[in-house]
Design a protein around this motif. Structure first.
Motif, PDB file in Angstrom:
ATOM      1  N   GLY A   1       0.829  -1.209   0.000  1.00  0.00           N
ATOM      2  CA  GLY A   1       0.000   0.000   0.000  1.00  0.00           C
ATOM      3  C   GLY A   1       0.857   1.251   0.000  1.00  0.00           C
ATOM      4  O   GLY A   1       0.617   2.202  -0.750  1.00  0.00           O
ATOM      5  N   ASN A   2       1.919   1.231   0.851  1.00  0.00           N
ATOM      6  CA  ASN A   2       2.809   2.397   0.923  1.00  0.00           C
ATOM      7  C   ASN A   2       3.518   2.622  -0.397  1.00  0.00           C
ATOM      8  O   ASN A   2       3.735   3.761  -0.807  1.00  0.00           O
ATOM      9  N   LEU A   3       3.894   1.525  -1.054  1.00  0.00           N
ATOM     10  CA  LEU A   3       4.560   1.668  -2.352  1.00  0.00           C
ATOM     11  C   LEU A   3       3.600   2.283  -3.373  1.00  0.00           C
ATOM     12  O   LEU A   3       4.007   3.098  -4.201  1.00  0.00           O
ATOM     13  N   ILE A   4       2.318   1.877  -3.291  1.00  0.00           N
ATOM     14  CA  ILE A   4       1.350   2.461  -4.238  1.00  0.00           C
ATOM     15  C   ILE A   4       1.274   3.968  -4.010  1.00  0.00           C
ATOM     16  O   ILE A   4       1.309   4.764  -4.952  1.00  0.00           O
ATOM     17  N   VAL A   5       1.195   4.358  -2.720  1.00  0.00           N
ATOM     18  CA  VAL A   5       1.140   5.796  -2.408  1.00  0.00           C
ATOM     19  C   VAL A   5       2.404   6.479  -2.929  1.00  0.00           C
ATOM     20  O   VAL A   5       2.347   7.532  -3.574  1.00  0.00           O
ATOM     21  N   PHE A   6       3.558   5.849  -2.644  1.00  0.00           N
ATOM     22  CA  PHE A   6       4.839   6.448  -3.008  1.00  0.00           C
ATOM     23  C   PHE A   6       4.933   6.623  -4.523  1.00  0.00           C
ATOM     24  O   PHE A   6       5.246   7.705  -5.028  1.00  0.00           O
ATOM     25  N   PHE A   7       4.623   5.566  -5.259  1.00  0.00           N
ATOM     26  CA  PHE A   7       4.750   5.650  -6.711  1.00  0.00           C
ATOM     27  C   PHE A   7       3.741   6.624  -7.301  1.00  0.00           C
ATOM     28  O   PHE A   7       4.059   7.351  -8.239  1.00  0.00           O
TER      29      PHE A   7
ATOM     30  N   ALA B   1      -5.409   7.129  -2.977  1.00  0.00           N
ATOM     31  CA  ALA B   1      -4.293   6.207  -2.757  1.00  0.00           C
ATOM     32  C   ALA B   1      -4.048   6.032  -1.261  1.00  0.00           C
ATOM     33  O   ALA B   1      -3.740   4.949  -0.785  1.00  0.00           O
ATOM     34  N   LEU B   2      -4.209   7.129  -0.500  1.00  0.00           N
ATOM     35  CA  LEU B   2      -3.965   7.059   0.938  1.00  0.00           C
ATOM     36  C   LEU B   2      -4.945   6.106   1.625  1.00  0.00           C
ATOM     37  O   LEU B   2      -4.666   5.586   2.689  1.00  0.00           O
ATOM     38  N   ASN B   3      -6.086   5.922   1.002  1.00  0.00           N
ATOM     39  CA  ASN B   3      -7.105   5.074   1.620  1.00  0.00           C
ATOM     40  C   ASN B   3      -6.902   3.597   1.312  1.00  0.00           C
ATOM     41  O   ASN B   3      -7.555   2.743   1.884  1.00  0.00           O
ATOM     42  N   ILE B   4      -5.977   3.314   0.364  1.00  0.00           N
ATOM     43  CA  ILE B   4      -5.936   1.949  -0.186  1.00  0.00           C
ATOM     44  C   ILE B   4      -5.360   0.941   0.801  1.00  0.00           C
ATOM     45  O   ILE B   4      -5.752  -0.226   0.815  1.00  0.00           O
ATOM     46  N   THR B   5      -4.440   1.416   1.654  1.00  0.00           N
ATOM     47  CA  THR B   5      -3.734   0.457   2.524  1.00  0.00           C
ATOM     48  C   THR B   5      -4.700  -0.340   3.383  1.00  0.00           C
ATOM     49  O   THR B   5      -4.619  -1.562   3.466  1.00  0.00           O
ATOM     50  N   GLN B   6      -5.639   0.390   4.033  1.00  0.00           N
ATOM     51  CA  GLN B   6      -6.596  -0.302   4.903  1.00  0.00           C
ATOM     52  C   GLN B   6      -7.439  -1.298   4.107  1.00  0.00           C
ATOM     53  O   GLN B   6      -7.674  -2.417   4.541  1.00  0.00           O
TER      54      GLN B   6
END
Length: 1541
Positions: A1211-1217, A1241-1246
């Motif tokens: 999830g963090n990588l998705i946000v980062f990229f 994107a910030l919501n995706i991790t959860q």
């Protein structure tokens, strides 16, 4: 500073350029000193810690050497640098001070590091967490200097080359050391990798990889899971907790006493006196004293020490709580950095003049913050869940420990089930609440911070949005309480349905005999209809709640934005404002929805806490009145002893004075309720002392009246924790007459005994219980009527071999409570009790000579003889309720025996007195019948080794066909429709996001001055409409899926029920009822409640993730390249995890149930455990059980964390990229796009986390469908009705022909009937006799086709019974079964479940069955409710009801399986007469156990070993001296007319 470096220290112009850099001086001072300062500050504390917790020093490893060598190199490099500086000093300008100080600082630091690394040799964890952090800090801070030096070198290749190259080498070494410290070092003392894991390994949970791999390759077993470390072992936890518990309890008790004193100022004087006396006494006595006072004061036990448990738990676990508090705080604060970074990135994208490096820094910060957040959150969860399991283990172990010392009065306030509930339910609730305890303050903090940041963004208009949220909370609350009410109602329906199911399964044989299955099936279906109706209401409410949850964020953002825009025309919605607010609202949504849940779970837990406090604060056993004295001259001495079971009632044992000399055999006799058992219990300290005391010399062994058997092998039960001494063990087995039983049981003494000794007869249990006591080499044997449940000849054998003057126990002191008079002459002394006092005492001869009570009682037992000339026992004589020669009890069915145990402890009697009148029972044949039954069990077992099949535990993946089965049950059309609705919802979600970004781009197109109102209203209107559409689609999909899943569970239940009712009888013989009921209870409720919600969540999560990825790809198509590898990693992680997690869940439930069953066993066998003084052994067993379960739970928690860390990384990588791409493509994108991509994107991790959770939930729960499916596919018996129907009025004559009829019970067993051929004419009366196992009952089963023929056929009136449907056959035959089974419901339903007959016909049948006066006398008449299994009717009445059933059917063929259950002679006589008169026109077969009942039949069929040996009229058979003649002679019947009644 400038002087110190000889260059500029800080100048902001350095940063104000596209090629920004930090000044070298800053990099060489501040950035060097930060990591060093960290190290020097923490080092002393670290070294002190290491010294304190030293274990033995471990050997030197390659890893350790490598690290030390590298640090050594660093030291050498620092020294070289210092030498350079000193030699370089050549005439030029003075060398800046910094060039001296840094190498010197470094020299000291590297020495310190070497020292710390060396000191860690004495620790279990070789890698110090703070060294790892130091290396990370050092590398991060060094990066800046690294790039500055490279830049200067590129500009001017020879400036300070030596210094730079030294720095580069140094930097490389530091990176190497960091890499090395990521590896964990094994420790010899601990094999648990979590304790030896390095810092980096433990924050990423990499040490757990090996188990995940193992679990993926093959299903995990208990051996694969690591044991918990010493710190977490139950024993350690409990000993720590008890220290605090004692303190807190005393405080609470003092508080309670103060409160009581205030309350009772009236008698304050006495109270104060009581207190002073108590202070000198031990704590236990204090409790007792205080409890007595409580009793006197209020007459209830309402007051107990309160509110000490939470405090004690807090003190025990405060360290973990503090650690997790800090982690959670850091996490919460970092959460609010994200919206700020997002805001920065949006403004960066909107402003084309900003420098590119700012964007990159921002993207990197995004990643770093997210990483730290992940690690904090996962470590926090790990700590909290571990804390939860520790709390559960502690509470469970304490509850168990308390049970062993509980006083009898406290024990009586609870049923076994309630105490087990404390352990299972309440401890679990505490565990759940401790796992989330920090969320209480954290939610409040998050709410406050969100509102604060929102206020900064949008000003007061935020309050509108927050207001909407607050308004929705009570609405949700109301709906939730409504839902709870529905659930409670549904639980009641479920209980009713399960009760009926249990009855159906218990009485399945009767249902089959009478062909009543359809009626009961309808009853169950009607209850199920109600259940489904409630399920639908519940589901609809749930859908509304979800709808509101979905609507909340939309409503909130719409109201806030509209208020913001409408309040002031200058307020324009920019991308920064809109998307930052949306991110903040997303953060706010979670705590808002969770807060009410937390509060309610805390309230629930507080109830549990109170219950546990009440139990743990209860009074303990007071054994102060029992004195143990090794140098005493008597074995047992009662001195003026008075004991009671309850302080409120009068004494059960009154002023007993009794001396028992060592080595004596003392018989204790007396009527029922005279206090015999109580006298024994008083010696064991089970009763409450009033005055006087008992002195005992030596150890005690105890045989209780209700034998207590543990679940385990027979050997374990006899050894009872002692060492095996083969010779003695054999002696004991022989003496207790267990050898014949062991030959019969599969596996001999290693035969597994079910819980509560379920697969043993009463006599076997009693003998095992006696063998256990005999094997323990004790001084005093307390035997509470051990001969009550065994046959007479066995009783004699046991008395001679074990108890008597020449038995195994000769020379020991034996107290024998007995009813068997014929043993009395052989005992040394007899004690006659009455009303709790000793009436007479002396040897047999003295007491007879005295002509006292005993002599009078013996007279009453002069044998009476019945017409057969057999000895019978008068069971209800006036002076004494129990019969004197009690060996005949073996034959009374188990359930009757248990019926009376509900009576008071002191009156526990194995015999039940349910039937009225005087029951005379023929001794000889009661022995015969019982003997017979045990044999039959035996025979079956030997052939078909194990009777009960082991339950099939699924491993590995659930087959895909099972999913298809479930989805098919929902209906494919429904599924397509539901998925479409969900997709529409996702589309609306994407649309509203795109619309918002278009709206924010207006701020650039129109300037603040002329923003047209029409444009503004259109933007608002469409945004709101899209939001509403989202909610509406979710609502439609949810409600449709509620109906679909209800339909599915209805279908599955119907199929399951139909099939179970059609299963052949042998299925029920080999499957325990509990296992079948479990399918109807647990598995059906999983299909009802859990699976549908998991499925819905799964679809929502899945589509949510897809829609976010689609939006990112729409903004920057290149993102697809990144998604593919991340997706592959994600799926791999998921596959690995699900395999492991699923198996760990199974292990958890497999290891949990033994804890509870062992506990309930302990509670029911307390007196035995205490008498043998085996408390420690049982405590240990319980601790081992809890630890085994703990390790599975631990492993499962860790597996979740392992997964979460990896998923959050994705999830963090998705946000980062996505942030990185925003920066790279900033020329083509506007701020609006950047905002809308990032906030999603910030919501995706959860969501990613949830998706895996739901996948594994569904996998775990679909097992329920699999188990139901297993029973839907059980093979059926023949069809109930076939195309070939018998002619109307069949059977008109009632002729039965057997031709070479053969039958066997199960395919793998031998034939039971080996070719029977005979003709039975119309209206003939046939008696069937034979020894046990001759095949008498198999004959009945064959007629009813409970067993299908293995060869040959039975023809009734010209129709082969195998050719017609089962119901056509069974409805035409009538049976009066052996044991009268009734069902709960009305009397009418028990007689005529299909309402085929009129009331008149029923009353007529009742009159013929002699029940009319009884039923007419009942308040409700035919509508009288019969309790479960007919418990509210006597055995005689139940037998007569079965007769009435038969009379109603009026069929031509009657089969009577003669009742062995205790029916008094009167009832027996009534039944015989009625049968004679009413069934004269029928063909009747009587399966006889008592010969005189069939002496007047037309023909007698003698069976032996499955063949007919003799067949003819009784007169003929008596003339030949064949088997029948011998049987008759044995029964004392010489000619046919001696049987007249």
């Amino acid at each position: 500073m400038e002087k110190f470096c000889n260059s500029t220290f800080w100048n902001s112009s350095f940063l104000d350029s596209p090629e920004a850099d930090l000044p070298l001086c800053f990099e060489q001072t501040v950035l060097v000193w930060i990591p060093l300062g960290f190290l020097w500050l923490l080092a002393p504390w670290q070294l002190f810690q290491t010294c304190r917790s030293r274990t033995k020093r471990s050997s030197i490893t390659k890893l350790y050497l490598a690290k030390q060598v590298l640090v050594g190199f660093l030291f050498i490099l620092a020294a070289i640098e210092l030498i350079f500086v000193l030699t370089e000093d050549s005439g030029q300008a003075t060398v800046p001070a910094i060039r001296y100080t840094n190498p010197i600082l470094y020299l000291g630091t590297w020495l310190l590091v070497v020292l710390i690394q060396h000191s860690r040799r004495w620790c279990v964890q070789k890698d110090s967490w703070f060294l790892s952090i130091f290396w990370i800090l050092s590398i991060i801070c060094g990066t800046f200097q690294f790039q500055t030096l490279i830049r200067t070198l590129l500009k001017d290749s020879n400036s300070n080359l030596a210094y730079s190259s030294l720095f580069f080498i140094c930097y490389a070494f530091q990176i190497l050391i960091l890499i090395l410290s990521a590896f964990s070092e094994k420790d010899d003392s601990s094999n648990d990798p979590s304790s030896t894991a390095s810092f980096l390994s433990s924050i990423t949970f990499s040490w757990y990889d090996s188990i995940v791999l193992k679990g993926y390759k093959h299903p995990l077993t208990l051996e694969d899971v690591w044991d918990v470390d010493e710190e977490t072992k139950t024993k350690t936890l409990v000993s720590r907790f008890e220290v605090y518990m004692t303190g807190e309890l005393q405080k609470a008790r003092r508080a309670l006493q103060r409160w009581q004193q205030k309350n009772s100022q009236r008698n304050s004087g006495t109270k104060l006196h009581g207190l002073n006396k108590n202070q000198s006494q031990s704590q236990d006595v204090l409790v007792l004293e205080e409890a007595k006072k409580k009793k006197k004061k209020s007459g209830t036990t309402k007051d107990y020490p309160k509110s000490w448990l939470v405090m004690a738990l807090f003190k025990t676990f405060h360290v973990i709580l503090l650690k997790s508090f800090l982690l959670k705080l850091v996490y919460d604060i970092l959460t609010f950095l994200n919206p700020q970074l997002q805001k920065w990135l949006i403004s960066f994208a909107s402003d084309p003049d900003s420098y590119v490096w700012a964007g990159y820094v921002c993207a990197i910060l995004f990643f770093v913050v997210a990483l730290i957040q992940s690690f904090c959150l996962q470590s926090y969860f790990q700590l909290c869940f571990v804390l939860g399991t520790k709390v559960r283990a502690t509470v469970m172990a304490c509850i168990y420990k308390k049970a062993l010392t509980l006083s009898n009065r406290t024990r009586k306030q609870y049923t076994v089930g309630e105490i087990v509930n404390l352990m299972s339910v309440d401890a679990q609730k505490l565990m759940d609440v401790t796992s989330f305890i920090h969320s209480l303050w954290s939610t409040l903090l998050q709410i406050a911070l969100s509102i604060y940041f929102l206020w900064i963004e949008l000003g007061p208009s935020v309050l509108a949005g927050v207001g909407v949220m607050v308004l929705l909370i009570p609405v949700n609350g109301i709906l939730a309480t409504k839902n709870r009410a529905i659930q409670v109602k549904n639980m009641k329906n479920k209980d009713k349905r399960l009760k009926i199911m249990t009855e159906i399964l218990s009485g399945i044989k009767i249902l089959k005999y009478f062909a009543w299955e359809p009626s009961f099936k309808d009853q169950v279906h009607n209850l199920r209809k109600k259940e489904i109706k409630n399920l639908l209401t519940f589901g609809q409410l749930q859908s509304v709640i979800t709808f509101l949850l979905y609507l909340t964020p939309v409503l909130v953002s719409v109201t806030t934005f509209s208020v913001y825009v409408l309040v002031d025309s200058n307020n324009i919605l920019t991308a920064e404002k809109a998307f930052t607010s949306i991110t903040l609202f997303n953060i706010l949504r979670f705590p808002m929805s969770m807060l009410p849940m937390f509060v309610s779970s805390v309230l629930q837990a507080s109830v549990s806490v109170e219950r546990i406090e009440k139990y743990l604060g209860g009074e303990d056993m007071d054994t102060s009145a029992i004195r143990h004295d090794c140098n005493f001259d008597k074995a047992v001495q009662f001195s003026e002893a008075s004991f009671t079971w309850d302080q409120d009632t009068e004494a059960t044992i009154q002023n007993v004075n009794l001396d028992i000399m060592p080595g004596q055999l003392v018989a204790v006799v007396g009527t029922v309720g005279s206090g015999k058992s109580s006298l024994m219990s008083a010696m064991l300290g089970e009763m409450e002392n009033i005055h006087g005391h008992i002195t005992i010399k030596g150890t005690v062994a105890y045989v209780p009246q209700q034998s207590w058997i543990q679940n385990g092998t027979i050997k374990d039960n006899i050894l009872f924790g002692a060492e095996l001494d083969k010779k003695r063990y054999q002696q004991v087995l022989e003496a207790c007459a267990l050898l014949p039983d062991l030959e019969v049981l599969p596996g001999g003494d290693l035969a597994e005994i079910g819980e509560k000794g379920i697969n043993l007869s009463g006599g076997q249990k009693q003998r095992i219980s006696l063998a256990r006591a005999t094997y323990q080499n004790s001084d005093i044997y307390i035997l509470d009527d051990p001969l009550s449940a065994v046959d007479a000849h066995v009783g004699k054998h046991i008395f001679n071999k074990v108890l008597g003057p020449n038995g195994l126990l000769k020379g020991k002191t034996r107290l024998l409570v007995t009813h068997s008079i014929h043993f009395l002459p052989q005992v040394d002394e007899i004690v006659v009790l009455g009303n709790g006092t000793v009436l007479e005492k002396g040897s047999y001869s003295t007491l007879l000579a005295k002509k006292g009570l005993l002599a009078k009682n013996l007279k009453t037992f002069i044998k009476q003889t019945d017409p057969e000339g057999e000895a019978t026992v008068n069971e209800d004589s006036e002076e004494e309720d129990d019969c004197g020669l009690l060996p005949s009890v073996e034959e009374i069915p188990e359930d009757m025996a248990s019926f009376t145990t509900k009576r008071e402890n002191s009156l526990r009697r194995t015999l039940s007195h349910r039937s009225s009148g005087r029951r005379l029972k023929s001794l000889k044949n009661s022995l015969k019948t019982r003997h017979v039954n045990t044999l039959k069990e035996g025979e079956e077992v030997v052939k078909g080794q194990k009777l009960i099949k082991k339950e099939f535990i699924q491993t590995g993946k659930v087959k895909f066909s099972i999913y298809l089965k479930y989805l098919g049950a929902i209906g494919w059309f429904s599924i397509v429709f539901i998925i479409l609705a969900y997709i529409m919802n996702s589309a609306a979600f994407v649309g509203s996001n795109l619309w918002l970004s278009a709206w924010t781009s207006d701020s650039i197109t129109f300037n603040a001055t002329h923003y047209p109102a029409s444009q503004r209203d259109m933007r608002l209107g469409v945004y709101g409409a899209l939001g509403l559409a989202q909610g509406a689609f979710v609502l439609i999909a949810n409600i449709w899926s509620v109906y679909g899943s209800a339909h599915a569970s209805n279908i599955l239940h119907r199929q399951l029920l139909n099939n179970i009712l059609r299963a052949p009888m042998n299925f029920f013989d080999t499957t325990p009822i509990g296992r079948i009921v479990n399918r109807f209870a647990g598995d059906i409720s999983t299909v009802d409640d859990t699976i549908p919600t998991s499925l819905r969540s799964w679809i929502l999560c899945f589509l949510g993730i897809i829609s976010v990825l689609v939006m990112i790809c729409m903004a920057t198509p290149i993102f697809v390249v990144i998604i593919i590898p991340l997706g592959i990693i994600y799926v791999c992680v998921q596959i690995f995890y699900v395999a492991t997690s699923r198996q760990l869940r199974r292990l958890d439930s497999v290891t949990r149930s033994p804890i509870y069953s062992h506990f309930s066993e302990t509670v029911s066998g307390l007196s035995v455990i205490r008498a043998f003084e085996h408390q420690q052994r049982f405590l240990k067993h319980n601790e081992i059980g809890i630890d085994t379960n703990q390790k599975c739970v631990f492993s499962w928690i860790t597996s979740n964390r392992w997964l979460a860390v990896r998923l959050e990384l994705i999830g963090n990588l998705i946000v980062f990229f996505s942030a990185l791409l925003m920066v790279i493509y900033r020329d083509t994108l506007g701020g609006d796009t950047v905002g809308f991509v990032l906030s999603n994107a910030l919501n995706i991790t959860q969501t990613l986390n949830w998706l895996v959770r739901m996948t594994s939930e569904i996998e775990t729960n679909v097992v329920a469908v699999e188990r139901i499916n297993e029973y839907i596919n059980v093979e059926n018996e023949a069809p109930w009705v076939t195309d070939k129907r018998p002619p109307a009025g069949w059977p008109s004559k009632g002729e039965i022909q057997f031709s070479n009829y053969q039958v066997r019970y199960r395919p793998e067993l031998d034939l039971v009937l080996k070719g029977i051929t005979c003709d039975i004419k119309s209206t003939e009366k046939i008696g069937v006799v034979g020894r046990t196992g001759a095949g008498k009952s198999s004959l009945t089963n064959g007629l009813f086709r409970i067993l299908e023929a293995a060869g040959g056929q039975i023809i009734i009136d010209g129709v082969d019974i195998a050719s017609i449907g089962l119901h056509d056959l069974r409805e035409k035959l009538t049976i009066i079964p052996q044991d009268p089974i009734l069902f709960s419901g009305t009397l009418r339903m028990n007689l005529d479940p299909f309402n085929n007959y009129s009331d008149e016909e029923i009353w007529e049948a009742l009159e013929l069955a002699h029940l009319k006066p009884f039923v007419a006398g009942l308040q409700l008449g035919l509508s009288h409710e019969v309790a479960e299994a007919g418990d509210n009717l006597s055995t005689g009445q139940r037998q007569l009801l079965c007769l009435a059933r038969a009379l109603l059917r009026k069929s031509k063929i009657l089969i009577m399986d003669e009742a062995t259950a205790a029916v008094d002679l009167e009832t027996d006589h009534l039944i015989q007469t009625t049968i004679h008169n009413e069934f004269s026109h029928c063909t009747a077969l009587t399966i006889a156990h008592r010969l005189h009942t069939i002496m007047d039949s037309d023909k007698v069929m003698v069976l032996d070993n499955g063949k007919i040996v003799e067949y003819g009229s009784p007169e003929e058979l008596l003339k030949n001296s064949g088997p029948f003649y011998l049987m008759a002679k044995e029964a004392g019947i010489e000619n046919t007319n001696s049987t007249s009644f």
